[in-house]
Scaffold this motif. Sequence first.
Motif, short mmCIF file in Angstrom:
data_model
loop_
_atom_site.label_atom_id
_atom_site.label_comp_id
_atom_site.label_asym_id
_atom_site.label_seq_id
_atom_site.Cartn_x
_atom_site.Cartn_y
_atom_site.Cartn_z
N GLY A 105 -8.31 -8.49 17.42
CA GLY A 105 -8.01 -8.79 15.78
C GLY A 105 -7.00 -8.15 14.64
N ASN A 106 -6.73 -7.15 15.64
CA ASN A 106 -5.38 -6.35 15.68
C ASN A 106 -4.17 -6.54 15.92
OD1 ASN A 106 -4.24 -3.63 14.07
ND2 ASN A 106 -5.85 -2.14 14.93
N VAL A 107 -3.62 -7.14 15.12
CA VAL A 107 -2.24 -6.97 15.92
C VAL A 107 -1.22 -7.62 14.67
CG1 VAL A 107 -2.53 -9.41 17.92
CG2 VAL A 107 -1.94 -10.04 15.07
N GLY A 118 -1.28 -7.66 4.30
CA GLY A 118 -1.37 -7.01 4.78
C GLY A 118 -2.17 -5.62 5.50
N ILE A 119 -2.55 -4.65 5.43
CA ILE A 119 -3.08 -3.69 6.02
C ILE A 119 -4.21 -4.05 6.43
CG2 ILE A 119 -3.93 -1.40 5.61
CD1 ILE A 119 -2.41 -2.51 8.72
N GLU A 120 -5.41 -4.70 5.18
CA GLU A 120 -6.44 -4.50 5.04
C GLU A 120 -6.95 -6.03 5.54
OE1 GLU A 120 -8.26 -3.60 1.03
OE2 GLU A 120 -6.58 -5.47 0.93
N GLY A 121 -6.38 -6.22 6.56
CA GLY A 121 -6.31 -7.76 7.15
C GLY A 121 -6.19 -7.31 8.84
N ILE A 122 -6.45 -6.13 8.91
CA ILE A 122 -6.73 -6.53 10.40
C ILE A 122 -8.34 -4.73 10.22
CG2 ILE A 122 -4.09 -5.15 10.92
CD1 ILE A 122 -4.85 -2.04 11.68
N LYS A 139 -8.40 -1.15 5.36
CA LYS A 139 -8.77 -0.49 4.05
C LYS A 139 -8.90 1.35 4.42
CE LYS A 139 -12.11 -0.03 0.09
NZ LYS A 139 -13.57 -1.34 -0.89
N GLU A 140 -10.19 1.34 4.58
CA GLU A 140 -10.27 2.46 5.70
C GLU A 140 -8.75 3.35 6.11
OE1 GLU A 140 -13.92 0.99 5.86
OE2 GLU A 140 -11.68 0.42 6.70
N TYR A 141 -7.69 2.56 6.37
CA TYR A 141 -6.64 3.24 7.00
C TYR A 141 -5.62 3.17 5.98
CZ TYR A 141 -2.39 3.27 10.05
OH TYR A 141 -1.69 4.00 10.24
N TYR A 142 -5.77 2.60 4.85
CA TYR A 142 -4.20 2.69 3.83
C TYR A 142 -5.81 4.00 2.76
CZ TYR A 142 -1.58 1.25 0.52
OH TYR A 142 -0.76 1.00 -0.25
N ASN A 143 -6.28 3.72 2.95
CA ASN A 143 -6.70 5.36 1.84
C ASN A 143 -5.99 6.75 2.85
OD1 ASN A 143 -7.86 3.51 0.48
ND2 ASN A 143 -10.38 4.10 1.28
N ASP A 158 3.48 -2.13 -2.85
CA ASP A 158 2.70 -1.58 -1.21
C ASP A 158 1.20 -1.51 -1.53
OD1 ASP A 158 4.10 0.03 1.65
OD2 ASP A 158 1.63 1.47 0.27
N THR A 159 0.63 -0.94 -2.42
CA THR A 159 -0.60 -1.54 -3.12
C THR A 159 -1.27 -2.99 -3.44
OG1 THR A 159 -0.06 -1.04 -5.46
CG2 THR A 159 -0.67 1.33 -4.33
N GLY A 160 0.08 -3.52 -3.85
CA GLY A 160 -1.14 -4.94 -3.61
C GLY A 160 -0.52 -5.16 -2.62
N LEU A 161 -0.19 -5.13 -1.30
CA LEU A 161 0.29 -6.48 -0.41
C LEU A 161 -1.12 -5.17 0.65
CD1 LEU A 161 3.83 -5.33 1.10
CD2 LEU A 161 2.67 -7.99 1.26
N HIS A 162 -0.82 -3.61 0.67
CA HIS A 162 -2.41 -3.49 1.13
C HIS A 162 -3.62 -2.81 0.78
CE1 HIS A 162 0.81 -3.16 4.12
NE2 HIS A 162 1.58 -2.57 3.64
N ALA A 163 -3.57 -3.10 -0.56
CA ALA A 163 -4.85 -3.33 -0.89
C ALA A 163 -5.48 -4.23 -2.18
CB ALA A 163 -5.45 -1.81 -2.17
N LYS A 164 -4.83 -5.16 -2.98
CA LYS A 164 -4.72 -6.41 -3.58
C LYS A 164 -4.76 -7.90 -2.79
CE LYS A 164 -4.21 -2.97 -7.54
NZ LYS A 164 -5.26 -3.24 -8.49
N GLY A 165 -4.22 -7.93 -1.74
CA GLY A 165 -4.28 -9.18 -1.32
C GLY A 165 -2.90 -9.67 -1.32
N TRP A 166 -1.76 -9.30 -2.14
CA TRP A 166 -0.27 -9.41 -2.11
C TRP A 166 -0.56 -10.22 -0.31
CZ3 TRP A 166 3.45 -7.43 -6.09
CH2 TRP A 166 2.76 -7.71 -6.82
N THR A 167 0.43 -11.49 -1.34
CA THR A 167 1.37 -12.05 0.31
C THR A 167 2.64 -11.58 0.16
OG1 THR A 167 1.93 -13.95 -0.91
CG2 THR A 167 0.20 -14.40 -0.26
N ARG A 168 3.40 -11.63 1.23
CA ARG A 168 4.67 -11.01 1.23
C ARG A 168 5.32 -11.81 0.19
NH1 ARG A 168 8.46 -14.15 4.49
NH2 ARG A 168 10.10 -12.89 5.46
N GLU A 169 4.99 -13.48 -0.41
CA GLU A 169 5.92 -14.32 -0.91
C GLU A 169 6.00 -13.99 -1.96
OE1 GLU A 169 6.26 -15.44 2.87
OE2 GLU A 169 4.12 -15.00 1.54
N GLN A 170 5.12 -12.75 -2.41
CA GLN A 170 4.60 -12.55 -3.78
C GLN A 170 4.96 -11.29 -4.11
OE1 GLN A 170 0.42 -12.92 -3.63
NE2 GLN A 170 0.81 -12.70 -5.78
N ALA A 171 5.59 -10.58 -3.27
CA ALA A 171 5.87 -9.21 -2.77
C ALA A 171 7.32 -8.83 -3.83
CB ALA A 171 5.69 -7.89 -2.37
#
Length: 593
Positions: A183-185, A266-270, A274-278, A494-507
């Motif tokens: 699940g890491n894609v 965002g990277i939280e999807g793998i 979350k740890e990777y983003y930190n 960037d924080t929106g995408l990877h830490a706050k659940g934003w979609t590509r379209e929101q960003a």
Amino acid sequence: MKKILLIGLCLVNLYSCKEEPKKEALAVTDNKAFDSILNNYYEESLKLYPLNATFQGDSRYNDILPNNLTDEFRASEKEFYANYKQKITIIKDEALTPSQQMSKEILLWECDRNLERLTFREDLHPIDQMWTMQLMMGQLASGGSSQPFKTVQDYKNWLLRLNAYVNWLETAELKMKEGISLGNVLPTSLIKKVTPQLLEMTNPNIEEHLFYSPIKIFPETFSTEEKEQLKGYYISMIKEKIIPSYQKLYDFMNTEYLAAGRNTSGIEGIPNGKEYYNYSIKLYTTTDMTADEIHQLGLNEVARIGTEMEKVKKEVGFEGDLKSFFDYVRNKKELMPFTSPEQVIANFNKIHARMKPQVDKLFGKQPKTPFEVRRTEAFREASASAEYNPGSIDGTRPGIFYVPIPDVKAYNMYSDEDLFLHEAIPGHHFQISLTQENEDLPKFRKTLWYSAYGEGWALYTESLGKELGLYADPYQYFGMLGAEMHRAIRLVVDTGLHAKGWTREQAIQYSLDNEAESEASITSEIERYMANPGQALSYKIGQLKIRELRATAEKELGAKFDIREFHNQVLETGCVPLALLEKKITAWIATEK
């Protein structure tokens, strides 16, 4: 003297000399042993990462390309960094000069960040549209980058490196298959950007193939026999290995991998995202800031810069709202005057000529390394951003400012002055070249890159435009504000995408609402952040720190403040984590007072 020499030998061997107590050994004042450790670290790192040697103009490893995706390679990296961390941790600061103490702190940072990196499975997403090996190898294959093609042996070295690259491509597919099972894609939208890049490398017309490019630039000194022999080798390599490898990888990524692509942006999807983003935040900002702190800082900066933009809008007499002004600037025909890519390049050279007389007023030390502006290579131009590639350490290869011009008639020049300051002079070209030319730095520090410092410096230099005789045109000044807004937006998206659940379209929409870039450009940028979490944070965090340090120096020193010396103090130590830069400038201010 003899005793000091003996202690130095013990240092080199990790204090393995039993007859000398550690405490006494650490009191050594010679410090040559520590310098030897730094030099060994540098030399071993080039063997571990031979592409770095090539980009630095060191030709010793031009035929080598380790497979950095294998478990064996990652294990060798872990051993390398753990070993050097142990070596330098033993040495106490009292045994070192101030410069060596900084080198120790930097090397500890390097070891810690890389050891932390190796706890994550970066090997499972080896290919993206922006940053990864296939793009670097494409640049080298063009014959106009760092891989030299001056001798017959140079041509043979590249063939050997290509053999290893074919193995890398095979491993990349295996790793992505493993990523599917875990699940890491990549996000689906990024996969769709990679596949056309791969498909282009399957062109069956050998003489038009990118990897055939070196054959078109044979040195005149080559004999007819040598040319024919090398031509045969390259045709065989491209036809039998390069094209089939790319075709196989394309078929996989365009079917099985595309079907497995994730919907999250965002990277939280793998797993462990979350740890990777930190980790990425710390890596790219060199601070301990949290995602929430950075997000709020971004919102504040977007509001502040928006107020400045309103002033420009009023100055040019535009009566609509700011968002309408963005559209006006994006589509203003007078800001899209070019009909050929050569005109774009010529305009950057004119900017350079216009600011040259003012540079001496702000910078005492300036680099000797030559500099050029070039168009980005066609194979990667569609998804590339403007960028700077450093010159070689020996100065024989120039620093290069690459400009993508995928559609010259749609090329908007409103931010060109600002872009030149950032990517070229006095931004990346000054900072990187002065570091490489500084004989007082150990070799490993001459090629270090910390985004918060390097990109922070480049963004800081954008604000020097008026002092350098630029930004007389309000649209060019708006371009500077737009570029700063762009970096402030990055903190938010960037924080929106990877830490706050934003979609590509929101960003994308947030960016469209707050800056004047085209939707195509913004989309490319958002997908860039998706591919490399955290990197986009470095610019604004670094810029704000350098601005803060300048303001402090101006306030504390008053009439004694010398802008040339301040810039020298910031630049002379090369890339350093921001905390070390602040420590250095604070000490300089105290000395000047």
